[in-house]
Scaffold this active site. Sequence first.
Site, PDB file in Angstrom:
ATOM      1  N   ASN A 118       3.542  11.110  12.212  1.00 22.91           N
ATOM      2  CA  ASN A 118       4.822  11.590  11.678  1.00 22.91           C
ATOM      3  C   ASN A 118       5.968  10.611  11.906  1.00 22.91           C
ATOM      4  O   ASN A 118       7.024  10.743  11.285  1.00 22.91           O
ATOM      5  CB  ASN A 118       5.144  12.939  12.350  1.00 22.91           C
ATOM      6  CG  ASN A 118       6.562  13.374  12.156  1.00 22.91           C
ATOM      7  OD1 ASN A 118       6.970  13.762  11.065  1.00 22.91           O
ATOM      8  ND2 ASN A 118       7.355  13.311  13.223  1.00 22.91           N
ATOM      9  N   TYR A 182      11.886   2.000   2.979  1.00 24.28           N
ATOM     10  CA  TYR A 182      11.251   3.262   3.347  1.00 24.28           C
ATOM     11  C   TYR A 182      10.267   3.720   2.273  1.00 24.28           C
ATOM     12  O   TYR A 182       9.123   4.089   2.563  1.00 24.28           O
ATOM     13  CB  TYR A 182      12.328   4.325   3.563  1.00 24.28           C
ATOM     14  CG  TYR A 182      11.803   5.711   3.840  1.00 24.28           C
ATOM     15  CD1 TYR A 182      11.423   6.088   5.119  1.00 24.28           C
ATOM     16  CD2 TYR A 182      11.699   6.654   2.815  1.00 24.28           C
ATOM     17  CE1 TYR A 182      10.948   7.369   5.380  1.00 24.28           C
ATOM     18  CE2 TYR A 182      11.225   7.929   3.056  1.00 24.28           C
ATOM     19  CZ  TYR A 182      10.847   8.284   4.344  1.00 24.28           C
ATOM     20  OH  TYR A 182      10.364   9.559   4.582  1.00 24.28           O
ATOM     21  N   LYS A 186       6.033   4.432   2.371  1.00 23.78           N
ATOM     22  CA  LYS A 186       5.408   5.705   2.039  1.00 23.78           C
ATOM     23  C   LYS A 186       4.408   5.563   0.885  1.00 23.78           C
ATOM     24  O   LYS A 186       3.356   6.220   0.882  1.00 23.78           O
ATOM     25  CB  LYS A 186       6.479   6.748   1.693  1.00 23.78           C
ATOM     26  CG  LYS A 186       7.341   7.156   2.880  1.00 23.78           C
ATOM     27  CD  LYS A 186       6.506   7.755   4.008  1.00 23.78           C
ATOM     28  CE  LYS A 186       7.371   8.271   5.142  1.00 23.78           C
ATOM     29  NZ  LYS A 186       6.574   8.873   6.243  1.00 23.78           N
ATOM     30  N   LEU A 216      13.668  16.513   0.792  1.00 19.34           N
ATOM     31  CA  LEU A 216      14.721  16.259   1.776  1.00 19.34           C
ATOM     32  C   LEU A 216      14.723  17.383   2.809  1.00 19.34           C
ATOM     33  O   LEU A 216      14.826  18.554   2.467  1.00 19.34           O
ATOM     34  CB  LEU A 216      16.078  16.177   1.083  1.00 19.34           C
ATOM     35  CG  LEU A 216      17.283  15.894   1.986  1.00 19.34           C
ATOM     36  CD1 LEU A 216      17.135  14.563   2.713  1.00 19.34           C
ATOM     37  CD2 LEU A 216      18.568  15.919   1.164  1.00 19.34           C
ATOM     38  N   ILE A 217      14.599  17.001   4.084  1.00 20.52           N
ATOM     39  CA  ILE A 217      14.547  17.954   5.193  1.00 20.52           C
ATOM     40  C   ILE A 217      15.813  17.811   6.030  1.00 20.52           C
ATOM     41  O   ILE A 217      16.332  16.702   6.213  1.00 20.52           O
ATOM     42  CB  ILE A 217      13.293  17.708   6.058  1.00 20.52           C
ATOM     43  CG1 ILE A 217      12.028  17.710   5.174  1.00 20.52           C
ATOM     44  CG2 ILE A 217      13.183  18.757   7.145  1.00 20.52           C
ATOM     45  CD1 ILE A 217      11.776  18.986   4.404  1.00 20.52           C
ATOM     46  N   ASP A 218      16.290  18.914   6.582  1.00 17.19           N
ATOM     47  CA  ASP A 218      17.607  18.936   7.224  1.00 17.19           C
ATOM     48  C   ASP A 218      17.603  18.399   8.657  1.00 17.19           C
ATOM     49  O   ASP A 218      18.263  18.959   9.546  1.00 17.19           O
ATOM     50  CB  ASP A 218      18.197  20.342   7.181  1.00 17.19           C
ATOM     51  CG  ASP A 218      17.423  21.341   8.050  1.00 17.19           C
ATOM     52  OD1 ASP A 218      16.338  20.980   8.576  1.00 17.19           O
ATOM     53  OD2 ASP A 218      17.893  22.482   8.210  1.00 17.19           O
ATOM     54  N   ASP A 220      18.712  15.805  11.630  1.00 16.86           N
ATOM     55  CA  ASP A 220      20.010  15.186  11.887  1.00 16.86           C
ATOM     56  C   ASP A 220      20.091  13.789  11.273  1.00 16.86           C
ATOM     57  O   ASP A 220      21.116  13.421  10.679  1.00 16.86           O
ATOM     58  CB  ASP A 220      20.266  15.099  13.390  1.00 16.86           C
ATOM     59  CG  ASP A 220      20.503  16.466  14.017  1.00 16.86           C
ATOM     60  OD1 ASP A 220      20.821  17.421  13.271  1.00 16.86           O
ATOM     61  OD2 ASP A 220      20.365  16.589  15.256  1.00 16.86           O
TER      62      ASP A 220
END
Length: 287
Positions: A118, A182, A186, A216-218, A220
């Site tokens: 991950n 990035y 991937k 898109l994940i929240d 920080d």
Amino acid sequence: MGTFVKILIASVLVAYFAMKWTGPSFDPESLKGARVLVTGASTGIGEQMAYHYARFGAQIVITARREKVLQQVAEKCLSLGAQRALYIAADMASESDPDKVVNFALEKLGGLDYLVLNHIGPSPFAMWEGDVEHTRWLMKVNFFSYVQMAWRALPHLEQSKGSLVVVSSLLAKMTSPFTLPYTSTKFALNGFFGSLHHELAMKRSNVSISICTLGLIDTDSAMEKVRGVTDVPAYPATEAALSIIIAGATRQLDLYYPWFTYAVTLFKDMFPSTTNFFIQNSYNYIP
């Protein structure tokens, strides 16, 4: 065109949910005592996966770069019900640390049932300006270390009929501005582990591979990068983490979270020009 698009979207939704309903059901008890290694687990999705595995009673090894934060996460995992929660600090850009982490997990847990890859390296959310060295470094962290750890763990996952879980991105399926290094890493992940899935299947291997496509994940770090740049909705890290765990436990090859990422990947191949228009106009950018 409007009617056609509506029918198309409805058909995709029906196909997606039919696939989900007919897939194997998740048994939380299957993770009790499972030996799990989660990378990138000091924050974000990896941290949330560690907590979910803990609640299911797994034995967990977590890794990231920050030792003090890892210690705090491991302590919380124990309080949530993990049978064991160990940590090892590591730098995935190092030549030796990926093997060191797998060896640590194998030694402490006596084997592996799940290897959850991950971790990612930091990368700017900006127009690319020719920084080849950063791209090369990011490939080491986001791609080559995954390959290295998978190869080290495969014989042991074979013994346990285990699962290899790769956290990828919608950006591995479609290109986007501001994320060139990035996105490249991937795409490489999906190509390598998609091909490895074929080879394992042809060899009748006991090991399953799950490739997880996330929108898109929240987290920080993600929110800090995109704030004020795009209005694309972000989805909860804790839900993404649970979806990833279920995909690995039920040995699904592909996970799409949230659901619309599946529709987007189909739409972009059928309507590439329209997709490109929406991508380029979804950012607040003035040359």
